[in-house]
Write an enzyme that holds these catalytic residues in place. Sequence first.
Site, mmCIF file in Angstrom:
data_model
loop_
_atom_site.group_PDB
_atom_site.id
_atom_site.type_symbol
_atom_site.label_atom_id
_atom_site.label_comp_id
_atom_site.label_asym_id
_atom_site.label_seq_id
_atom_site.Cartn_x
_atom_site.Cartn_y
_atom_site.Cartn_z
ATOM 1 N N ARG A 160 17.913 97.263 -29.518
ATOM 2 C CA ARG A 160 18.661 96.597 -30.596
ATOM 3 C C ARG A 160 19.688 95.633 -30.032
ATOM 4 N NH1 ARG A 160 23.782 95.560 -32.447
ATOM 5 N NH2 ARG A 160 24.419 97.637 -31.765
ATOM 6 N N ASP A 161 20.733 96.156 -29.431
ATOM 7 C CA ASP A 161 21.817 95.317 -28.930
ATOM 8 C C ASP A 161 21.346 94.398 -27.815
ATOM 9 O OD1 ASP A 161 24.421 94.396 -28.871
ATOM 10 O OD2 ASP A 161 25.119 95.938 -27.509
ATOM 11 N N HIS A 172 31.114 101.901 -24.747
ATOM 12 C CA HIS A 172 30.088 100.856 -24.778
ATOM 13 C C HIS A 172 30.669 99.640 -24.043
ATOM 14 C CE1 HIS A 172 26.821 98.697 -27.269
ATOM 15 N NE2 HIS A 172 27.409 97.736 -26.586
ATOM 16 N N HIS A 227 30.381 96.138 -21.754
ATOM 17 C CA HIS A 227 29.641 94.997 -21.222
ATOM 18 C C HIS A 227 30.170 94.703 -19.818
ATOM 19 C CE1 HIS A 227 27.592 93.338 -24.998
ATOM 20 N NE2 HIS A 227 28.094 94.518 -25.326
ATOM 21 N N CYS A 259 26.468 89.142 -26.724
ATOM 22 C CA CYS A 259 26.953 89.156 -28.101
ATOM 23 C C CYS A 259 26.813 87.754 -28.659
ATOM 24 C CB CYS A 259 28.415 89.598 -28.170
ATOM 25 S SG CYS A 259 29.054 89.588 -29.868
ATOM 26 N N ASN A 297 25.070 94.167 -21.618
ATOM 27 C CA ASN A 297 25.587 95.526 -21.539
ATOM 28 C C ASN A 297 25.411 96.056 -20.120
ATOM 29 O OD1 ASN A 297 25.940 96.363 -24.554
ATOM 30 N ND2 ASN A 297 23.946 95.377 -24.474
#
Length: 300
Positions: free
Chosen positions: A15-16, A207, A209, A240, A249
Amino acid sequence: MSLPSSVRIVEVGPRDGLQNEPTPVSVAARIALIEGLVAAGIKTVEAGSFVSPKWVPQMADTAAVLAGLKRRDGVRYPVLVPNLQGLEAAEAAGAKDISIFAAASESFSRKNINCSVAESLDRFRPVAARALEQERRVRGYVSCVLGCPYEGEIAPEAVARVAKALFEMGCEEISLGDTIGTGTPLKAKRMIEAVAKHVPMEQLAVHFHDTYGQALANILATLELGIGVVDSSIAGLGGCPYAKGASGNVATEDVVYMLNGMGIATGIDLDKLAKVGRNVLQQLNRAPASKVAQALAAGA
């Protein structure tokens, strides 16, 4: 130094990670990626999101992805939902886990979802309430916990306020995201300590990055405080779309290698994981961001 005996990895690559790709990845390839991650031992894998394909075309057909996955006991496939309409789509697709998101930065919230932080929280209250009524699990995300592309540093108290609101809505887990990757270990600790005054440590996740190469150091700093859940992305995929300059990430391979070296259990097979990473990078025609993946590929 006190460290957890085990850490649960939440894999966000499908997803991300993929939502930041310039070209959408096919449903079949997304399913194969998720199945490979689960086969490597990951028990929580973000399967996609039910946002408008107009804004995030890479996440179109998430319902088809969910339909194509083999359901296994103990494996969770959370999906991101932005509003009640997204929740309805997730319900129709049979999603058991949903995620909602807010930002600790007013400017980022307005740029990202076109409303204030308070308005975003008001928007998500009925979403969380309905999901909980249907016995779905709800996870909350807080963006920009250590920095914002528009406002710079973010006060820990601002993060704590948003996390507290999500916790009070019924989120069983709240992921604290360094969206632009500017955080450093001491700042990460201070932020966690502020949030933990309002949300139990065992219900927090991190979370990070890796824009400035600080992600692993930040993870270690938060593990020392008692964090036991870490979000990461296979091969370091991601970024992002609303944060200029934010890189991917932290790579799942790198996190697992570090945890293995500290004797912290993850239940993940690193060799199988690295193979999954190589496969997805080959499809995307890019080099690995993961140092561990590079070393393994070189036979180190």
